[in-house]
Scaffold this motif. Structure first.
Motif, PDB file in Angstrom:
ATOM      1  N   SER A  43      -6.775   5.404  -1.963  1.00  0.00           N
ATOM      2  CA  SER A  43      -6.616   5.148  -0.533  1.00  0.00           C
ATOM      3  C   SER A  43      -7.858   4.425  -0.023  1.00  0.00           C
ATOM      4  CB  SER A  43      -6.330   6.447   0.222  1.00  0.00           C
ATOM      5  OG  SER A  43      -7.449   7.316   0.204  1.00  0.00           O
ATOM      6  N   GLU A  91      -0.360   6.092   3.173  1.00  0.00           N
ATOM      7  CA  GLU A  91      -0.515   6.299   1.736  1.00  0.00           C
ATOM      8  C   GLU A  91      -1.167   7.645   1.443  1.00  0.00           C
ATOM      9  OE1 GLU A  91      -1.881   3.659  -2.123  1.00  0.00           O
ATOM     10  OE2 GLU A  91      -3.049   3.468  -0.264  1.00  0.00           O
ATOM     11  N   ALA A  92      -2.172   8.008   2.234  1.00  0.00           N
ATOM     12  CA  ALA A  92      -2.803   9.320   2.069  1.00  0.00           C
ATOM     13  C   ALA A  92      -1.817  10.441   2.340  1.00  0.00           C
ATOM     14  CB  ALA A  92      -4.016   9.442   2.996  1.00  0.00           C
ATOM     15  N   ASN A 112       0.807  -1.219   0.000  1.00  0.00           N
ATOM     16  CA  ASN A 112       0.000   0.000   0.000  1.00  0.00           C
ATOM     17  C   ASN A 112       0.843   1.272   0.000  1.00  0.00           C
ATOM     18  OD1 ASN A 112      -2.991  -0.858   0.428  1.00  0.00           O
ATOM     19  ND2 ASN A 112      -1.895  -2.046   1.965  1.00  0.00           N
ATOM     20  N   ALA A 171      -8.131   5.531   5.552  1.00  0.00           N
ATOM     21  CA  ALA A 171      -7.066   6.527   5.628  1.00  0.00           C
ATOM     22  C   ALA A 171      -7.490   7.740   6.441  1.00  0.00           C
ATOM     23  CB  ALA A 171      -6.663   6.970   4.231  1.00  0.00           C
ATOM     24  N   ALA A 228     -10.988   7.922  -1.862  1.00  0.00           N
ATOM     25  CA  ALA A 228     -11.098   7.187  -0.607  1.00  0.00           C
ATOM     26  C   ALA A 228     -12.421   6.430  -0.589  1.00  0.00           C
ATOM     27  CB  ALA A 228     -11.013   8.139   0.586  1.00  0.00           C
ATOM     28  N   GLU A 244      -6.793  11.972  -4.909  1.00  0.00           N
ATOM     29  CA  GLU A 244      -6.969  10.839  -3.994  1.00  0.00           C
ATOM     30  C   GLU A 244      -8.435  10.415  -3.981  1.00  0.00           C
ATOM     31  OE1 GLU A 244      -6.628   9.695   0.774  1.00  0.00           O
ATOM     32  OE2 GLU A 244      -5.804  11.600   0.050  1.00  0.00           O
ATOM     33  N   THR A 297      -5.372   0.437   8.549  1.00  0.00           N
ATOM     34  CA  THR A 297      -5.603   1.873   8.676  1.00  0.00           C
ATOM     35  C   THR A 297      -4.279   2.626   8.790  1.00  0.00           C
ATOM     36  OG1 THR A 297      -5.904   1.706  11.083  1.00  0.00           O
ATOM     37  CG2 THR A 297      -7.885   1.591   9.724  1.00  0.00           C
ATOM     38  N   LYS A 323      -2.962   2.811   5.191  1.00  0.00           N
ATOM     39  CA  LYS A 323      -3.725   3.733   4.358  1.00  0.00           C
ATOM     40  C   LYS A 323      -3.545   5.184   4.808  1.00  0.00           C
ATOM     41  CE  LYS A 323      -5.412   1.246   1.086  1.00  0.00           C
ATOM     42  NZ  LYS A 323      -4.956   1.499  -0.307  1.00  0.00           N
ATOM     43  N   HIS A 324      -3.409   5.420   6.112  1.00  0.00           N
ATOM     44  CA  HIS A 324      -3.077   6.770   6.563  1.00  0.00           C
ATOM     45  C   HIS A 324      -1.738   7.214   5.956  1.00  0.00           C
ATOM     46  CE1 HIS A 324      -6.355   6.660   9.497  1.00  0.00           C
ATOM     47  NE2 HIS A 324      -6.039   7.887   9.885  1.00  0.00           N
TER      48      HIS A 324
END
Length: 259
Positions: A142, A163-164, A115, A146, A185, A183, A157, A160-161
């Motif tokens: 994401s 990646e964001a 990710n 995220a 989501a 982005e 999570t 993904k946080h």
């Protein structure tokens, strides 16, 4: 590969994680929108079927490996003449539903590799191609994960946080360049593999995620969003688009019909 579509007015795109789910649906939709697409994933058989269906070019690669990312960079140069309109960083996944206390380090490592670090590697490799011509787009797939955490989702999570954070930081760092950073989501999306992979192949647990949900999103819904974002006028940057099914008002608020 030959540079058969290089330097044309036809938009070009790389879609990662293209062998199934949102990635495959995005390839289909972008081809329908007139994009030349290079679809990238690990499973050659699925890519070959997608190529036969859509006419997309394909590259079998594991984007957690630097050598494979270098092959992708070279493929973009060969096929598109190094002029890329869009990179859809879709490769990703969730593995395991353990608590933080009992989480398996190898699951967390795998989630960060696919990710976060794959998104980093591919974006770094293809930014030069995205800067050429009129400029291009980096789109990061994401998740609502995220934006908010939940029990049993610590590893996913966290990934993904992170990646964001790549998308948000990159947008600041590229200010003034002809590159948009977008982005998406998604919330609850029912695909053939996401929950199955997360539960280690336990189909009963995977099905329970969507039990009673009248209409969860499907991969084609997200592909529709991606196509819309990528085809906005160049001065329009959709920083973040959160998309959920009507039945999911929030991460923890899902309407389920009685079974």
């Amino acid at each position: 590969m030959s540079s058969d579509v290089a330097r044309t007015s036809t938009p070009t795109a790389v879609v990662t994680g293209a062998s199934s789910g949102i990635g495959a649906a995005t390839v289909r939709r972008l081809r329908a929108e007139g994009f030349h697409v290079l679809a990238v994933a690990r499973r050659a058989d699925r890519l070959e079927a997608l190529a036969a269906e859509t006419g997309a070019a394909v590259l079998t690669a594991d984007l957690t490996h630097g050598d494979d990312v270098a092959r992708l960079r070279d493929a973009v140069q060969d096929r598109f003449g190094g002029d890329l309109t869009a990179l859809v960083n879709n490769a990703g996944g969730a593995f395991g539903t353990d608590t933080v206390e009992h989480g398996k380090v190898e699951d967390w490592q795998r989630m960060f590799d696919v990710n976060v670090l794959a998104t980093l590697r591919v974006t770094q490799a293809l930014l030069p191609a995205l800067r050429t011509g009129r400029g291009g787009d980096v789109l990061v797939m994401s998740s609502t994960a995220a934006r908010i955490v939940y029990e049993g989702g610590g590893g996913y999570t966290a990934a993904k946080h992170a990646e964001a954070a790549i998308a948000e930081t990159l947008r600041l760092e590229l200010a003034g360049d002809p590159v948009r950073v977008l982005e998406v989501a998604p919330g609850m999306v029912k695909t053939e593999e996401f929950s199955l992979n997360r539960t280690g192949g336990d189909s009963a647990r995977a099905d329970a995620v969507y039990a009673g949900v009248k209409e969860p999103l499907v991969a084609e819904d997200i592909a529709d969003v991606v196509a819309w974002m990528l085809t906005r006028p160049r001065h329009v940057n959709v920083d973040l688009l959160v998309v959920r099914p009507l039945a999911q008002a929030a991460q923890h608020k899902v309407v389920r019909e009685k079974q």
